[in-house]
Design a protein around this motif. Structure first.
Motif, PDB file in Angstrom:
ATOM      1  N   VAL A  42      17.128  47.114 174.498  1.00 40.63           N
ATOM      2  CA  VAL A  42      18.377  47.451 175.180  1.00 40.63           C
ATOM      3  C   VAL A  42      18.784  48.890 174.884  1.00 40.63           C
ATOM      4  O   VAL A  42      18.466  49.444 173.831  1.00 40.63           O
ATOM      5  CB  VAL A  42      19.531  46.517 174.752  1.00 40.63           C
ATOM      6  N   ILE A  43      19.456  49.463 175.854  1.00 33.84           N
ATOM      7  CA  ILE A  43      20.105  50.760 175.635  1.00 33.84           C
ATOM      8  C   ILE A  43      21.601  50.552 175.802  1.00 33.84           C
ATOM      9  O   ILE A  43      22.329  50.414 174.833  1.00 33.84           O
ATOM     10  CB  ILE A  43      19.591  51.838 176.615  1.00 33.84           C
ATOM     11  N   SER A  44      22.033  50.447 177.075  1.00 37.24           N
ATOM     12  CA  SER A  44      23.471  50.461 177.339  1.00 37.24           C
ATOM     13  C   SER A  44      24.192  49.232 176.790  1.00 37.24           C
ATOM     14  O   SER A  44      25.363  49.327 176.430  1.00 37.24           O
ATOM     15  CB  SER A  44      23.732  50.622 178.832  1.00 37.24           C
ATOM     16  N   ALA A  45      23.506  48.085 176.702  1.00 37.67           N
ATOM     17  CA  ALA A  45      24.174  46.885 176.176  1.00 37.67           C
ATOM     18  C   ALA A  45      24.708  47.131 174.775  1.00 37.67           C
ATOM     19  O   ALA A  45      25.684  46.522 174.360  1.00 37.67           O
ATOM     20  CB  ALA A  45      23.207  45.698 176.165  1.00 37.67           C
ATOM     21  N   VAL A  46      24.080  48.059 174.047  1.00 37.69           N
ATOM     22  CA  VAL A  46      24.572  48.396 172.708  1.00 37.69           C
ATOM     23  C   VAL A  46      25.335  49.717 172.721  1.00 37.69           C
ATOM     24  O   VAL A  46      26.440  49.807 172.199  1.00 37.69           O
ATOM     25  CB  VAL A  46      23.398  48.456 171.695  1.00 37.69           C
ATOM     26  N   THR A  47      24.760  50.751 173.370  1.00 41.14           N
ATOM     27  CA  THR A  47      25.389  52.077 173.270  1.00 41.14           C
ATOM     28  C   THR A  47      26.723  52.136 173.993  1.00 41.14           C
ATOM     29  O   THR A  47      27.599  52.911 173.618  1.00 41.14           O
ATOM     30  CB  THR A  47      24.480  53.187 173.834  1.00 41.14           C
ATOM     31  N   SER A  48      26.875  51.348 175.071  1.00 35.61           N
ATOM     32  CA  SER A  48      28.133  51.389 175.824  1.00 35.61           C
ATOM     33  C   SER A  48      29.148  50.371 175.325  1.00 35.61           C
ATOM     34  O   SER A  48      30.260  50.311 175.847  1.00 35.61           O
ATOM     35  CB  SER A  48      27.867  51.131 177.308  1.00 35.61           C
ATOM     36  N   ALA A  49      28.779  49.570 174.358  1.00 35.63           N
ATOM     37  CA  ALA A  49      29.705  48.555 173.854  1.00 35.63           C
ATOM     38  C   ALA A  49      30.778  49.215 172.994  1.00 35.63           C
ATOM     39  O   ALA A  49      30.498  50.188 172.303  1.00 35.63           O
ATOM     40  CB  ALA A  49      28.938  47.521 173.030  1.00 35.63           C
TER      41      ALA A  49
END
Lengths: 204, 201
Positions: free
Chosen positions: A181-188
């Motif tokens: 994952v990228i955004s599922a973590v970075t955008s959280a």
């Protein structure tokens, strides 16, 4: 070095400090970190890679560098992750030796078979769902492709592309060993909590 | 030293291969493959393809930034930008490669030398539209100061012409590096001969 039976791989994005992100993801239980920063200079990548590798050792997690075999070799990373347009996996394996982790991005059974023959340790299969993290000209592969690759090629599959807490179980159920994952973590709002929730679902 | 155009990913019509073919019959030079727009697999392919052409004339292939690709293609060495992966770690990891580095200041030049690189490219010495991003031209006097500060060969870069080469050599430069004068494969050999006439043998 050995891959866990199930795992979450968190990939750095283009905005957040990669070291900060790594720290938060590792605190949340991520078992693999991938440094991927296409616009960064070699000196930046090297400095980040050294620090993330150290954090990963402390957490007993695996660290791979995206594309830059030169940097992975220079700072003794656990491994590399290679796209279809990067250095061939067989070459990377020859340079890094049998103990390094070599991952390869694939989008079909044929590329997966090639990756196996080239000595890859895992397949990054995607993108499974529509994603905002990268510009993707091709349509998403969907869940059935995970099953097809799983049946055809005996390598752990790490599913990538539009993966989140809502669809993680479905992906693992189809035969993936891991999630990237990228955004599922970075955008959280809370990357550590988001990581923890995804790790929980990987093992459900 | 000749630097490639950096336009290979924009369908440059195989300019690099044409340059390398022309170099196979020229006086020997250092050819720096600097194609940042190319993905690693394509860069490796291109480097592997032109290496034998350069060998024909004893010209040497330098790969920009990527030591892994330099090693795999059998290139002579690696050219590191100022903000590259640290030169000392590259030297340790790839001891068989000659290593050069770009420097745009005296501090950077001294750092590079101390980290063990074999040569420097310093500039821009003269103004060119292409190197505006490196700030205003440094001038010949600054080139002279750099050449007196380091104990390794310095190539002057930025707005280099055959006539200006001589002035660079007078300042203590070991050689010159350029891209634009060598962009036409048809006149490449002749251009090298012209440059040579202004450079010490």
């Amino acid at each position: 070095m050995k891959l866990p039976r199930r795992f979450l791989c968190v990939i750095t994005d283009e905005h957040r400090c990669p070291v900060e992100l790594a720290r938060m993801a590792l605190d949340g239980g991520a078992a693999m970190l991938q440094l991927r920063r296409k616009q960064a200079s070699g000196s930046e990548l090297f400095a980040w890679a050294i620090r993330i590798q150290e954090l990963c050792r402390q957490h007993d997690a695996i660290f791979v560098v995206n594309d830059r075999l030169d940097i992975a070799m220079a700072m003794h990373a656990d491994g590399v992750h290679l796209g279809q347009d990067d250095i061939p996996a067989a070459t990377a394996r020859a340079m890094l030796g049998p103990d390094a982790i070599v991952g390869v991005s694939v989008s079909n059974v044929e590329e997966a078979g090639k990756a196996l023959a080239d000595g890859a340790d895992y397949l990054g299969l995607g993108h499974i769902f529509p994603t905002v993290s990268k510009d993707k000209p091709n349509p998403p592969l969907g869940i059935p492709m995970i099953e097809s690759v799983r049946k055809a090629v005996d390598l752990p599959i790490v599913a990538i592309g539009g993966i989140g807490a809502d669809n993680a179980c479905e992906v693992i159920g189809a035969g993936a060993s891991g999630l990237a994952v990228i955004s599922a973590v970075t955008s959280a709002p809370d990357p550590t909590a988001a990581t923890r929730e995804l790790v929980r679902r990987v093992w459900l | 030293m000749i630097v490639s155009s950096g336009r290979e990913h924009l369908d440059a019509g195989g300019l690099v291969v044409k340059q390398a073919a022309a170099l196979s019959e020229s006086e020997p030079v250092l050819f720096q493959l600097r194609e940042k727009g190319l993905e690693a697999a394509h860069l490796l392919e291109l480097a592997t393809r032109i290496k034998p052409l350069l060998d024909t004339s004893a010209s040497r292939l330098m790969i920009n930034e990527r030591a892994d690709i330099a090693l795999l293609s059998g290139a002579y060495g690696i050219h590191l930008p100022e903000n590259a992966c640290p030169a000392d770690s590259i030297r340790r990891t790839f001891p068989g490669l000659v290593a050069g580095q770009s420097a745009h200041s005296r501090e950077a030049a001294l750092d590079s030398m101390r980290s063990g690189v074999d040569y420097l490219i310093y500039g821009p010495v003269f103004a060119t539209p292409l190197n505006e991003r490196f700030g205003p031209p440094k001038g010949l006097e600054a080139l002279g100061r750099i050449c007196r500060s380091v104990r390794i060969p310095v190539f002057a870069v930025g707005g280099i012409t055959p006539e200006r080469s001589f002035a660079c050599i007078e300042q203590g430069a070991w050689g010159v590096a350029a891209m634009a004068p060598f962009i036409d494969p048809g006149t490449l050999r002749k251009t090298i001969t012209t440059f040579r006439s202004y450079l010490p043998s």
